[in-house]
Write a protein that holds these residues in place. Structure first.
Motif, mmCIF file in Angstrom:
data_model
loop_
_atom_site.group_PDB
_atom_site.id
_atom_site.type_symbol
_atom_site.label_atom_id
_atom_site.label_comp_id
_atom_site.label_asym_id
_atom_site.label_seq_id
_atom_site.Cartn_x
_atom_site.Cartn_y
_atom_site.Cartn_z
ATOM 1 N N GLY A 182 1.615 4.749 -4.755
ATOM 2 C CA GLY A 182 0.317 4.538 -4.356
ATOM 3 C C GLY A 182 0.041 3.464 -3.254
ATOM 4 N N ARG A 183 0.992 3.241 -2.305
ATOM 5 C CA ARG A 183 0.803 2.298 -1.191
ATOM 6 C C ARG A 183 -0.173 2.954 -0.188
ATOM 7 N NH1 ARG A 183 6.523 0.477 0.334
ATOM 8 N NH2 ARG A 183 6.839 2.733 0.028
ATOM 9 N N PHE A 184 -1.045 2.166 0.318
ATOM 10 C CA PHE A 184 -1.570 2.701 1.685
ATOM 11 C C PHE A 184 -0.734 3.193 2.842
ATOM 12 C CE2 PHE A 184 -4.489 1.681 5.377
ATOM 13 C CZ PHE A 184 -5.586 2.820 5.368
ATOM 14 N N SER A 185 0.249 2.412 3.059
ATOM 15 C CA SER A 185 1.218 2.887 3.927
ATOM 16 C C SER A 185 1.892 4.294 3.610
ATOM 17 C CB SER A 185 2.468 2.121 4.107
ATOM 18 O OG SER A 185 3.002 1.708 2.841
ATOM 19 N N THR A 186 2.216 4.589 2.537
ATOM 20 C CA THR A 186 2.680 5.989 2.038
ATOM 21 C C THR A 186 1.409 7.153 2.406
ATOM 22 O OG1 THR A 186 3.789 4.788 0.473
ATOM 23 C CG2 THR A 186 3.504 7.223 0.108
ATOM 24 N N LEU A 187 0.228 6.628 1.943
ATOM 25 C CA LEU A 187 -0.866 7.612 2.403
ATOM 26 C C LEU A 187 -0.929 7.980 3.915
ATOM 27 C CD1 LEU A 187 -3.396 9.239 1.581
ATOM 28 C CD2 LEU A 187 -4.764 7.289 1.842
ATOM 29 N N LYS A 188 -0.815 6.817 4.569
ATOM 30 C CA LYS A 188 -0.786 7.069 5.759
ATOM 31 C C LYS A 188 0.306 8.102 6.493
ATOM 32 C CE LYS A 188 -1.254 2.542 7.086
ATOM 33 N NZ LYS A 188 -1.451 1.585 8.122
#
Length: 216
Positions: A93-99
């Motif tokens: 659930g990290r923001f870097s993973t979303l990007k």
């Protein structure tokens, strides 16, 4: 124009439009270039991105992510087996993973499920929404609306469903702030947010109903 109090419109015959059940008031932003983006023929790519930081209260703020994933998968299953839908449900659930997924998977539909909140401090002329992603250590990391909206620009996402509390909230004196409004202003054609705090079971039922309709 978005901030004008349209609910106070008074009609000589029908009275206050906002109180008359025969009328519905909506606000719509002008068309953006992203809305006119050429759509590929498929399959439909759906990203169910959930964030559940370790430091949230386990009794009052623990979300039933597994049930939400099950309901979304069941709604889309027959289309997944036919190859008409691709569904991704990462555990990170990290923001870097979303990007990274926005670039590699290029979803048409993004479900952003987790905890949201809206900050409004009139004395400081401050109003903004944020979403709680997971940090590198697994705790909560609040990412503000502008950074999330910027990550979506040019990625081809056609719909964003914010299954998070206060994700559709905005200050009454300026309807241009808030997570849902910022994402919509960035050019995403379809954005759904929750104005108030909602029960987890309500968010799950909404996700299931929406996916049922989308599959149809």
């Amino acid at each position: 124009v978005q901030a004008l109090p349209w609910e106070t419109l008074f009609h000589p015959t029908h009275g206050f439009i906002g109180k008359n059940p025969a009328f519905t008031l909506t606000r719509q932003l002008s068309a953006r270039s992203e809305a006119a983006r050429h759509l590929d023929k498929g399959p439909l790519r759906v990203l169910l991105f959930t964030s559940l930081p370790d430091d949230v209260n386990p009794e009052t703020r623990r979300l039933n992510i597994e049930e939400e994933q099950t309901q979304v998968q069941e709604a889309l299953l027959q289309w997944i087996t036919k190859g008409l839908v691709h569904l991704e449900m990462p555990d990170d659930g990290r923001f870097s993973t979303l990007k990274e997924l926005l670039k590699s998977f290029q979803p048409h539909v993004l479900f952003l499920s987790g905890h949201g909140r809206f900050h409004h401090a009139p004395h400081a002329n401050e109003a903004y929404g944020e979403f709680l992603f997971e940090s590198e250590a697994g705790d909560s990391e609040a990412i503000k609306e502008d950074e999330i909206a910027n990550a979506l620009i040019g990625m081809g996402v056609q719909a964003v469903i914010l299954s998070a509390c206060e994700s559709g909230k905005a200050a009454s004196d300026s309807l241009s702030n808030g997570l849902m409004q910022r994402i919509s202003a960035a050019g995403i054609p379809h954005v759904i947010g929750m104005r108030e705090s909602i029960y987890d079971i309500a968010g799950i039922q909404f996700a299931r109903a929406l996916c049922d309709a989308l599959a149809g």
